[in-house]
Design an enzyme around this catalytic site. Structure first.
Site, PDB file in Angstrom:
ATOM      1  N   ASP A 102       0.830  -1.205   0.000  1.00 40.64           N
ATOM      2  CA  ASP A 102       0.000   0.000   0.000  1.00 40.64           C
ATOM      3  C   ASP A 102       0.868   1.261   0.000  1.00 40.64           C
ATOM      4  OD1 ASP A 102      -2.301  -1.513   0.089  1.00 40.64           O
ATOM      5  OD2 ASP A 102      -2.348  -1.534   2.282  1.00 40.64           O
TER       6      ASP A 102
HETATM    7  N1  URA Z   1      -1.320  -6.067   3.661  1.00 39.93           N
HETATM    8  C1  URA Z   1      -1.772  -4.791   3.739  1.00 39.93           C
HETATM    9  O1  URA Z   1      -2.804  -4.549   4.318  1.00 39.93           O
HETATM   10  N2  URA Z   1      -1.078  -3.822   3.145  1.00 39.93           N
HETATM   11  C2  URA Z   1       0.075  -4.030   2.489  1.00 39.93           C
HETATM   12  O2  URA Z   1       0.677  -3.095   1.976  1.00 39.93           O
HETATM   13  C3  URA Z   1       0.552  -5.359   2.432  1.00 39.93           C
HETATM   14  C4  URA Z   1      -0.162  -6.356   3.020  1.00 39.93           C
END
Ligand code: URA
Length: 237
Positions: A102
């Protein structure tokens, strides 16, 4: 189709500038004809020769391990012109991220132009373990731990969540730090897991993919993968 000088440079034969010189001075043939025009476009089916030697147009494979900073998107381009993880790597190769982190998540990300390896790493059947350190709101309770050990249903599918360690329960700050290893790649999976327990993730970092760790890479730094690491990743199939 790509410009001839760019193709030559991308193959790592020489710099773009020197490739242009080679073209202008008549050292380069395409399909048997000397080409002196710089704008000439070619594709992988064209036979390129430099000084009468055919060059192999197979793409040079590149592999990088990046410690992704926050506020960078995991994509090759962004419609809002935000910085992407690819912008952080100094290469001419058309690399892309394997899976995604993310915008606000930091940590380990692999980038490559090797589609076969990317598929191995992302295919759910290979169950590649990925480890995250999450700071979550509130103090994890016995009941939460029981639920994590059991596994959780997220978006109608069970996720195995029993591989975790509670690193810190901070009563003053009202947060818990937990390390969790998940063998699947659904988007936002870690945030969804803890949201379902009413402990929203406030900070998230990926520290491990299979045997690869961040080692000494600082945030925003990257390094090429070693040949033995690439081979080991292939063997995870
Ligand atoms: N899970 C998440 O919620 N965000 C990420 O960036 C990676 C795994």
């Amino acid at each position: 189709m790509e410009r001839l000088q760019k193709v030559i440079a991308n193959l790592g034969i020489t710099s773009r500038r020197k490739a242009e010189d080679l073209i202008i001075t008549g050292h380069v043939k395409v399909n048997g004809n000397i080409i002196k025009e710089l704008g000439t476009k070619v594709d992988v089916n064209d036979i390129i020769e430099i000084d009468n030697k055919i060059i192999n147009q197979e793409i040079k494979k590149e592999y990088y391990l990046l410690n992704k900073p926050p506020k960078v998107i995991t994509s090759t381009n962004d419609e809002h012109n935000r910085k992407t993880v690819v912008d952080l790597i100094n290469t001419e190769a058309r690399i892309y991220p394997v899976g995604r982190l993310d915008y606000d998540t930091t940590g380990l990300l692999i980038l490559t132009n090797d589609g076969e390896l990317a598929n191995i790493l992302m295919h759910p059947k290979n169950k590649i373990p990925k480890t995250y350190v999450a700071r979550i709101k509130g103090i994890l309770t016995k009941e939460d731990i029981f639920n994590l050990k059991k596994g959780l249903v997220i978006d109608d599918r069970l996720v195995e969540t029993n591989n975790f360690k509670v690193r810190e329960k901070n009563y003053d700050g009202n947060f818990t730090i937990i390390e969790i290893t998940i063998a699947e790649g659904r988007n936002h999976i870690v945030k969804k897991i803890f949201a379902s327990l009413n402990h929203p993730v406030v900070r998230l970092k990926r520290t491990k993919i299979a045997f690869l760790t961040l080692d000494n890479l600082k945030i925003g730094e990257y390094r090429p993968l070693k040949l033995k690491e690439i081979k080991k990743l292939y063997s995870l199939k």
